[in-house]
Design a protein around this motif. Structure first.
Motif, PDB file in Angstrom:
ATOM      1  N   THR A 140       0.848  -1.196   0.000  1.00 38.53           N
ATOM      2  CA  THR A 140       0.000   0.000   0.000  1.00 38.53           C
ATOM      3  C   THR A 140       0.881   1.244   0.000  1.00 38.53           C
ATOM      4  O   THR A 140       1.797   1.373   0.807  1.00 38.53           O
ATOM      5  CB  THR A 140      -0.928   0.021   1.219  1.00 38.53           C
ATOM      6  N   THR A 189       1.005   5.650  -0.608  1.00 43.58           N
ATOM      7  CA  THR A 189       0.359   6.941  -0.775  1.00 43.58           C
ATOM      8  C   THR A 189       1.406   7.960  -1.191  1.00 43.58           C
ATOM      9  O   THR A 189       2.565   7.880  -0.770  1.00 43.58           O
ATOM     10  CB  THR A 189      -0.358   7.387   0.517  1.00 43.58           C
ATOM     11  N   SER A 235      -2.699   5.281  -3.545  1.00 45.56           N
ATOM     12  CA  SER A 235      -3.577   6.430  -3.338  1.00 45.56           C
ATOM     13  C   SER A 235      -2.767   7.697  -3.554  1.00 45.56           C
ATOM     14  O   SER A 235      -1.819   7.961  -2.819  1.00 45.56           O
ATOM     15  CB  SER A 235      -4.176   6.416  -1.923  1.00 45.56           C
ATOM     16  N   LEU A 280      -0.380   7.643   9.305  1.00 47.59           N
ATOM     17  CA  LEU A 280       0.165   6.293   9.164  1.00 47.59           C
ATOM     18  C   LEU A 280      -0.169   5.403  10.351  1.00 47.59           C
ATOM     19  O   LEU A 280      -0.057   4.182  10.255  1.00 47.59           O
ATOM     20  CB  LEU A 280       1.681   6.348   8.972  1.00 47.59           C
ATOM     21  N   GLU A 309      -4.094   4.455   9.406  1.00 49.50           N
ATOM     22  CA  GLU A 309      -4.371   3.779   8.143  1.00 49.50           C
ATOM     23  C   GLU A 309      -3.294   2.735   7.863  1.00 49.50           C
ATOM     24  O   GLU A 309      -2.120   2.958   8.167  1.00 49.50           O
ATOM     25  CB  GLU A 309      -4.432   4.790   7.002  1.00 49.50           C
ATOM     26  N   ILE A 337      -0.880   1.722   5.853  1.00 51.38           N
ATOM     27  CA  ILE A 337      -0.056   2.168   4.730  1.00 51.38           C
ATOM     28  C   ILE A 337       1.366   1.663   4.925  1.00 51.38           C
ATOM     29  O   ILE A 337       1.954   1.841   5.993  1.00 51.38           O
ATOM     30  CB  ILE A 337      -0.075   3.697   4.610  1.00 51.38           C
ATOM     31  N   ASP A 338       1.923   1.034   3.888  1.00 49.59           N
ATOM     32  CA  ASP A 338       3.298   0.535   3.953  1.00 49.59           C
ATOM     33  C   ASP A 338       4.306   1.640   3.657  1.00 49.59           C
ATOM     34  O   ASP A 338       5.348   1.734   4.310  1.00 49.59           O
ATOM     35  CB  ASP A 338       3.503  -0.610   2.958  1.00 49.59           C
ATOM     36  N   ALA A 362       4.620   5.823   2.544  1.00 49.39           N
ATOM     37  CA  ALA A 362       4.070   7.147   2.267  1.00 49.39           C
ATOM     38  C   ALA A 362       5.198   8.015   1.730  1.00 49.39           C
ATOM     39  O   ALA A 362       6.257   8.120   2.349  1.00 49.39           O
ATOM     40  CB  ALA A 362       3.477   7.772   3.527  1.00 49.39           C
TER      41      ALA A 362
END
Length: 323
Positions: free
Chosen positions: A98, A100, A129, A137, A140, A142-143, A145
């Motif tokens: 994932t 962002t 995203s 972080l 959510e 998320i790996d 960002a």
């Protein structure tokens, strides 16, 4: 309070059943026979049942012991499988990555990086995203960002991928209406497209060489809330603006944009990858970040300076940098 389950004791017990004796189980596990016997005895105490019938010659499971072993074997196999899969994920990318990133950098740099990543690891899935809002972080899953610009303090861990330059640009049609020689104070009076995503969208520090610096305070003819909107307005010929190199380099090279004041530089920004705080990173994260670093190194290699409108020497005017 009940004592916590000790998986080691399950392993000792299962080894006795499978090896047929405490001595053989100890040899298999690399520990003394007395250690095996003690651990199995503690397990029986915790359960309140006899699991093994011991004689001087052999050991056999009771009915409760056989039932318990059948369940233990499943638990231990699942534990071994989980350990192996988790350990393997540290070396081989698995699952879903994932990501962002801001809209402009995401479209220009991250999307091609995702394509290269999937070409190599086609068994993976990626959820991306692209949004200018800064994701939480901790809230959510998320790996990776990616943050572009100037980082603020946070409880997350950050690593720099590279830097980006900023260029003053306009469309070729707009450039044809400008005087042949420009300087920072001249462009201050041009129609500007303000990027309201920035803290100071109309205040810019221009530098030439080590000592020549000047700050301008422009006035907006058009205001926009997102960098891609500013980019579109500049391409359409609505005015001049400052945009990051990763967004405009291709258009400058293709002649769709003109870089103004190419002898002058604007403050550079950082490109960082930000993660939730953790001691180890799975392979999917490490490999994608390594790929991004390689792409940033390739992108930042010096290129022949693009043509643009020149600048006449302004007066020296030291001023504070952009925040």
């Amino acid at each position: 309070m009940a004592e916590l389950l000790n998986l080691n004791r399950l392993a000792f017990f299962a080894a006795v059943i499978e090896a047929g004796s405490f001595t053989a189980a100890g040899d298999r596990l690399g520990v003394a026979k007395a250690v095996v016997s003690h651990q199995v005895g503690k397990l029986e105490e915790e359960l309140g049942v006899t699991l093994l019938m011991r004689t001087t010659r052999r050991v056999r499971a009771t009915e409760a012991g056989r039932f318990f072993y059948d369940r233990c074997a499943v638990i231990l196999r699942d534990a071994e499988s989980a350990f192996a899969e988790t350990s393997r994920s540290a070396a081989v990318p698995t699952g879903t990555l994932t990501i962002t990133a801001p809209v402009d950098y995401g479209a220009a740099v991250v999307a091609p990086a995702i394509t290269l990543f999937m070409e190599r690891y086609s068994h993976m899935r990626v959820e991306a995203s692209f949004d200018d809002d800064v994701a939480d972080l901790l809230a959510e899953p998320i790996d990776v960002a990616i943050r572009v610009g100037w980082l603020t303090d946070s409880g997350n861990q950050a690593q720099q991928l590279g830097t980006f330059a900023q260029h003053l640009v306009c469309s070729p049609a707009f450039a044809r209406r400008l005087p042949p020689r420009l300087d920072p104070k001249t462009v201050e009076g041009l129609p500007w497209i303000a990027n309201n995503a920035l803290k100071t969208p109309l205040r810019w520090l221009f530098s030439r060489g080590e000592w020549e610096k000047t700050t301008i305070e422009a006035r907006a003819s058009v205001s926009a809330d997102k960098t891609p909107t500013v980019h579109a307005c500049v391409l359409a010929g609505a005015g001049v603006s400052v945009l990051p190199d990763f967004l405009v380099a291709g258009n400058i090279a293709a002649g769709r944009l003109v870089r103004l004041l190419p002898d002058w530089t604007l403050p550079a920004g950082g490109i960082h990858v930000v993660y939730p705080a953790a001691r180890f990173r799975p392979a999917k994260v490490r490999l994608f970040v390594d790929l991004m670093k390689r792409l940033e190194r390739a992108r930042s290699r010096p290129e022949p300076r693009s043509s643009g409108l020149t600048a006449s020497p302004p007066g020296r005017s030291p001023a504070p940098g952009r925040s």
